[in-house]
Design a protein around this motif. Structure first.
Motif, PDB file in Angstrom:
ATOM      1  N   GLU A 145     -37.840  22.373  59.172  1.00  0.00           N
ATOM      2  CA  GLU A 145     -37.407  22.241  60.576  1.00  0.00           C
ATOM      3  C   GLU A 145     -37.977  20.980  61.231  1.00  0.00           C
ATOM      4  OE1 GLU A 145     -38.745  25.529  62.874  1.00  0.00           O
ATOM      5  OE2 GLU A 145     -36.920  25.582  64.071  1.00  0.00           O
ATOM      6  N   ASP A 146     -39.286  20.761  61.055  1.00  0.00           N
ATOM      7  CA  ASP A 146     -39.914  19.560  61.630  1.00  0.00           C
ATOM      8  C   ASP A 146     -39.366  18.297  60.978  1.00  0.00           C
ATOM      9  OD1 ASP A 146     -41.366  21.167  63.261  1.00  0.00           O
ATOM     10  OD2 ASP A 146     -43.263  20.943  62.175  1.00  0.00           O
ATOM     11  N   ALA A 147     -39.145  18.372  59.668  1.00  0.00           N
ATOM     12  CA  ALA A 147     -38.604  17.207  58.964  1.00  0.00           C
ATOM     13  C   ALA A 147     -37.213  16.873  59.505  1.00  0.00           C
ATOM     14  CB  ALA A 147     -38.526  17.497  57.464  1.00  0.00           C
ATOM     15  N   THR A 148     -36.398  17.893  59.677  1.00  0.00           N
ATOM     16  CA  THR A 148     -35.024  17.675  60.164  1.00  0.00           C
ATOM     17  C   THR A 148     -35.055  17.041  61.555  1.00  0.00           C
ATOM     18  OG1 THR A 148     -34.298  19.565  58.886  1.00  0.00           O
ATOM     19  CG2 THR A 148     -32.814  18.831  60.628  1.00  0.00           C
ATOM     20  N   GLU A 149     -35.928  17.531  62.403  1.00  0.00           N
ATOM     21  CA  GLU A 149     -36.020  17.002  63.765  1.00  0.00           C
ATOM     22  C   GLU A 149     -36.450  15.529  63.739  1.00  0.00           C
ATOM     23  OE1 GLU A 149     -34.763  18.228  66.298  1.00  0.00           O
ATOM     24  OE2 GLU A 149     -35.537  16.681  67.660  1.00  0.00           O
ATOM     25  N   ALA A 150     -37.457  15.217  62.907  1.00  0.00           N
ATOM     26  CA  ALA A 150     -37.930  13.822  62.810  1.00  0.00           C
ATOM     27  C   ALA A 150     -36.822  12.918  62.270  1.00  0.00           C
ATOM     28  CB  ALA A 150     -39.153  13.754  61.903  1.00  0.00           C
ATOM     29  N   LEU A 151     -36.075  13.411  61.296  1.00  0.00           N
ATOM     30  CA  LEU A 151     -34.988  12.600  60.718  1.00  0.00           C
ATOM     31  C   LEU A 151     -33.872  12.393  61.742  1.00  0.00           C
ATOM     32  CD1 LEU A 151     -34.943  14.228  57.166  1.00  0.00           C
ATOM     33  CD2 LEU A 151     -35.610  11.877  57.711  1.00  0.00           C
ATOM     34  N   ARG A 152     -33.590  13.420  62.544  1.00  0.00           N
ATOM     35  CA  ARG A 152     -32.536  13.288  63.574  1.00  0.00           C
ATOM     36  C   ARG A 152     -32.889  12.213  64.600  1.00  0.00           C
ATOM     37  NH1 ARG A 152     -28.737  17.103  62.920  1.00  0.00           N
ATOM     38  NH2 ARG A 152     -29.363  19.204  62.350  1.00  0.00           N
TER      39      ARG A 152
END
Ligand code: 11C
Length: 339
Positions: A258-265
């Motif tokens: 979840e945190d990775a996805t947010e950072a990538l977005r």
């Protein structure tokens, strides 16, 4: 006032894309010249929608008075002509592997290590990384900032356009030959590429790796950090444009999907498409002609501590080559070559 820009290797896949990208992004040019080897003299190349350039002979060209050269010939040609252009005062952005590991040549991906560009004055040459490295480090930089990358295990699925226009013709001709029952001809690839996959890109090295695999390791270390370890397997697949990568990453610190996805977005140059449903991910045919690095299939790897898996796709001729080079030129004129 604009810049005088030379494109070296202008008749190749990447050279043509460099001219298209310069025009599309309205790079401030006063003059543009298309340079290639003597055998291409007499041919013409489009620069954007409105102008056509006569190809000129690289060997006879005088770089004095030219500001920037975007260069994508063979490594041997670059070894000869990049220093010549640089000595004449023209800053060379070189897409070949020849200068990448030179400590006096910055290896730049603008979204990842723009600060390293300052070192370009040592040789007046800036290196553009390998296409497979570029899309991987764009994807990993925001995650590295969050949890520090420790180890990368990557398998690539690389399109034939990375090997040039003859390689694209070879895929087309072999595919056709199979349908009409003609003999298969092999020139560029050592095995049949149509309806096949080949785990061999660039030459073999003594330890059994290929140079493409070695480049992914050493270039990633130079760009993201020397402590990171990389195990790459590079594979050619029967796709015309667009490289895909299955990347497994081990981090120093915990990181959730979840945190990775947010950072990538939030990160520049990245589009996340990860719906965990049919068609909720990106494949190479969908990325061809587009600028972003597309990321899908973001998920935790429970077989190791702090592990994550990603599927990363990009147009190898654009972000993997021409676009990255033009973005470097944009940084250069913004911060160092102001007029
Ligand atoms: C390929 N990645 O797909 C290669 C092409 O070092 O710049 C670019 C080779 C390089 O075949």
């Amino acid at each position: 006032m604009g810049y005088k820009v030379a494109v070296i290797g202008a008749t190749g896949n990447v050279g043509r894309e460099m001219l298209t990208t310069l025009a599309e992004r309205d790079f401030p040019v006063d003059d543009v010249v298309a340079l290639a080897s003597e055998k291409s003299i007499g041919s013409q190349i489009s620069f954007g929608d409105k102008s056509v350039l006569d190809v000129q002979d690289l060997a006879k060209f005088d770089f004095r008075g030219w500001d920037i050269a975007l260069s994508s010939p063979s490594g041997a040609v670059s070894a000869q002509f990049s220093p010549k252009a640089a000595a004449a005062g023209c800053v060379v952005i070189d897409n070949t592997s020849h200068f990448r590991m030179d400590p006096d040549v910055p290896l730049i991906v603008p979204e990842v290590n723009p600060e390293a560009l300052a070192g370009y004055t040592k040789r007046n040459i800036i290196a553009n990384p390998n296409c497979s490295t570029i899309q991987m480090v764009v994807a990993l930089k925001p995650l590295h900032d969050l949890a520090q990358v420790k180890r990368i295990v990557v398998a690539t699925y690389q399109s034939v356009s990375g090997a040039g226009r003859d390689a694209m013709d070879e895929l087309f001709n072999q595919t056709r030959a199979i349908y009409v029952n003609d003999p298969i001809e092999k020139k560029v690839f050592d095995k049949q590429i149509a309806f096949n996959v080949i785990p061999h890109i660039d030459t073999f090295m003594e330890d059994g790796s290929t140079r493409e695999e070695w480049k992914m390791m050493v270039e990633t270390k130079k760009i993201l950090g020397s402590k990171i370890t990389v195990a790459a397997t590079c594979v050619r697949v029967p796709v015309f444009i667009g490289h895909a990568e299955a990347i497994n990453v081990e981090f120093e610190r915990p990181i959730s999907a979840e945190d990775a996805t947010e950072a990538l977005r939030q990160a520049p140059g990245i589009t996340v498409i990860d719906h965990r449903t049919d068609e909720g991910f990106v494949t190479p045919v969908e990325c061809a002609g587009d600028d972003p690095v597309f990321i899908s299939r973001i998920r935790e790897d429970f077989s190791i501590e702090n592990g994550l898996n990603l599927w990363v796709v990009a147009d190898n001729l654009r972000k993997g080559a021409a676009l990255n080079a033009v973005q470097i030129a944009e940084l250069l004129v913004r911060d160092y070559l102001k007029k």
